[in-house]
Scaffold this active site. Structure first.
Site, PDB file in Angstrom:
ATOM      1  N   SER A 134      -5.758 -16.525  -0.246  1.00  9.21           N
ATOM      2  CA  SER A 134      -6.366 -15.648  -1.242  1.00  9.21           C
ATOM      3  C   SER A 134      -7.201 -16.389  -2.272  1.00  9.21           C
ATOM      4  O   SER A 134      -7.886 -15.768  -3.082  1.00  9.21           O
ATOM      5  CB  SER A 134      -5.270 -14.852  -1.960  1.00  9.21           C
ATOM      6  OG  SER A 134      -4.588 -13.995  -1.069  1.00  9.21           O
ATOM      7  N   GLU A 243     -12.735  -2.711  -1.437  1.00  8.32           N
ATOM      8  CA  GLU A 243     -11.780  -3.137  -0.411  1.00  8.32           C
ATOM      9  C   GLU A 243     -10.346  -2.834  -0.847  1.00  8.32           C
ATOM     10  O   GLU A 243      -9.540  -2.306  -0.066  1.00  8.32           O
ATOM     11  CB  GLU A 243     -11.919  -4.633  -0.133  1.00  8.32           C
ATOM     12  CG  GLU A 243     -10.919  -5.133   0.907  1.00  8.32           C
ATOM     13  CD  GLU A 243     -10.982  -6.632   1.137  1.00  8.32           C
ATOM     14  OE1 GLU A 243     -10.181  -7.139   1.950  1.00  8.32           O
ATOM     15  OE2 GLU A 243     -11.811  -7.304   0.503  1.00  8.32           O
ATOM     16  N   ARG A 244     -10.014  -3.158  -2.084  1.00  6.24           N
ATOM     17  CA  ARG A 244      -8.651  -2.926  -2.561  1.00  6.24           C
ATOM     18  C   ARG A 244      -8.343  -1.448  -2.674  1.00  6.24           C
ATOM     19  O   ARG A 244      -7.230  -1.014  -2.356  1.00  6.24           O
ATOM     20  CB  ARG A 244      -8.452  -3.641  -3.900  1.00  6.24           C
ATOM     21  CG  ARG A 244      -8.408  -5.153  -3.743  1.00  6.24           C
ATOM     22  CD  ARG A 244      -8.480  -5.872  -5.069  1.00  6.24           C
ATOM     23  NE  ARG A 244      -8.518  -7.322  -4.854  1.00  6.24           N
ATOM     24  CZ  ARG A 244      -8.892  -8.207  -5.741  1.00  6.24           C
ATOM     25  NH1 ARG A 244      -9.275  -7.803  -6.960  1.00  6.24           N
ATOM     26  NH2 ARG A 244      -8.901  -9.489  -5.468  1.00  6.24           N
ATOM     27  N   ARG A 269      16.804  17.453  14.008  1.00  7.06           N
ATOM     28  CA  ARG A 269      17.957  16.616  14.355  1.00  7.06           C
ATOM     29  C   ARG A 269      19.245  17.202  13.771  1.00  7.06           C
ATOM     30  O   ARG A 269      19.327  17.474  12.579  1.00  7.06           O
ATOM     31  CB  ARG A 269      17.737  15.207  13.799  1.00  7.06           C
ATOM     32  CG  ARG A 269      18.893  14.238  14.037  1.00  7.06           C
ATOM     33  CD  ARG A 269      19.039  13.889  15.498  1.00  7.06           C
ATOM     34  NE  ARG A 269      19.984  12.791  15.685  1.00  7.06           N
ATOM     35  CZ  ARG A 269      20.412  12.375  16.865  1.00  7.06           C
ATOM     36  NH1 ARG A 269      19.960  12.951  17.982  1.00  7.06           N
ATOM     37  NH2 ARG A 269      21.264  11.376  16.964  1.00  7.06           N
TER      38      ARG A 269
END
Length: 388
Positions: A134, A243-244, A269
């Protein structure tokens, strides 16, 4: 759907996209997950539908639509249960293509952006390095000017679309003495001599091709530089917000999908004579998890709105990714538990969801790095400003 942000046109687009994904993508997901790559035909189909050009200019084949259409695309890609396929698409559209559109010359846009929108070319973004992770500023790859070209040497890793892409958007130091102020970005054809790619074997995102890429005296024409020389770090930082935010949106969408699947399973279920969604402990757990997901979703929408208005949202987008990816991991882990033994089986969706989700707090800046960025903003009063 939240009418504060989504119009009837948005909702019609979402329905059209859902139909397309179910018809053209879902039937192939299992095969792509097994073979570790996505067949080329689907890229052209995405291009034909206009999905690659949602928020790109009409002059290059795009549709110039608002950012919430992008959010819809990201959300629906998360709900077909292939994080690898989703990653391959958004790495092309919102990593590689973002730089072409923002910093590319007219020639670059015609040669790379236009075919990218059409689905004829696939791109990847090469920033992360084996020794840096990073820490973008510590980049070791260099681009030395030599006559009418640059010579690039170095290596990149964890590159989505790194094997099968047609071009690479590459960051390199053009003036290493200046540190992060000496970084530039280039677009490079895949077949350029000196480029080698090695496929990486991953825990999740198995449908996508992820690679380590080496550059050995790769000649890049000067005309292939994106923007100005030595301004690359600013460009990268500028686009990290999108992007984040995309990764934050991806996270809340896959968490929502996991909860919807778990709720359906729990209603069917039976245990001890009743549906398991009637047990108080499980009901209260669902209430907590659903609340966490909705809080992240509402925050992500608000950040999207601000970004669409031109606000510089580096702090908020960083918060989006940090909190949403953590939330998604916790939600999916618990949803797997709700399914009991079936959650651990590969023919149920939760095992793949859990594997794919785990990359959220790692890719695009680890959670540890994001916390340090936020600490600098909140405690040290550091200001991040747009590239000029």
């Amino acid at each position: 759907m939240n009418s504060m942000y989504f119009t009837e046109e948005h909702n019609l687009f979402r329905k059209s996209l859902q139909d397309f994904l179910q018809k053209e993508v879902v039937p192939h997901i299992e095969n792509w997950e097994k073979q570790g790559r996505i067949d080329r035909f689907i890229w052209r189909k995405f291009g034909d539908m206009g999905f690659f050009g949602i928020n790109y200019p009409e002059a290059y084949g795009g549709m110039n639509l608002d950012l919430f259409y992008t959010i819809i695309l990201q959300e629906e890609l998360q709900k077909i249960n292939s994080g690898g396929f989703a990653a391959a698409i958004w790495a092309h559209v919102y990593l590689a293509m973002t730089h072409l559109n923002a910093e590319g010359s007219e020639t670059i846009k015609q040669n790379y952006l236009v075919p990218s929108i059409a689905g004829d070319k696939i791109g990847c973004l090469c920033i992360t390095e084996p020794s840096g992770g990073s820490d973008v500023a510590s980049m070791l790859t260099t681009a030395v000017k030599n006559g009418d070209h640059y010579l690039v040497n170095g290596s990149k890793t964890f590159i989505t679309n790194g094997i099968y892409s047609d071009y690479l958007v590459v960051a390199a130091k053009t003036n290493p003495e200046l540190g992060n102020k000496g970084m530039s970005i280039f677009v490079v054809d895949r077949e350029t001599p000196g480029i080698t790619a090695t496929k990486l074997d991953k825990l999740g995102w198995r449908a996508s091709d992820t690679a380590e890429i080496a550059f050995d005296n790769v000649k890049i024409p000067i005309a292939n530089i994106l923007g100005e020389e030595n301004q690359g770090f600013g460009y990268i930082m500028q686009h990290f917000s999108l992007e984040r935010l995309v990764m934050g949106v991806n996270a809340h969408a896959r968490a929502e999908y996991a909860l919807e699947y778990a709720l359906q399973y729990m209603s069917e279920r039976k245990a001890f004579g009743k549906s398991i969604n009637e047990f108080q402990a499980l009901r209260h757990s669902i209430a907590d998890l659903y609340s966490d997901m909705e809080i992240c979703k509402a925050f992500n929408y608000s950040v999207t709105y601000r970004l669409s208005k031109g606000d510089y949202v580096v702090k908020e987008a960083t918060m989006s990714k940090l909190k949403s990816t953590k939330m998604a991991d916790e939600v999916i882990y618990q949803c797997l538990q709700f399914l009991g033994g079936y959650g651990y089986m590969e023919n149920y969706p939760m095992a793949r969801l859990w594997r794919d989700s785990r990359l959220g707090p790692i890719g695009g800046g680890t959670s540890e790095i994001l916390r340090e960025i936020l600490a600098k903003i909140i405690i040290d009063k550091k200001e991040y400003k747009p590239a000029t």
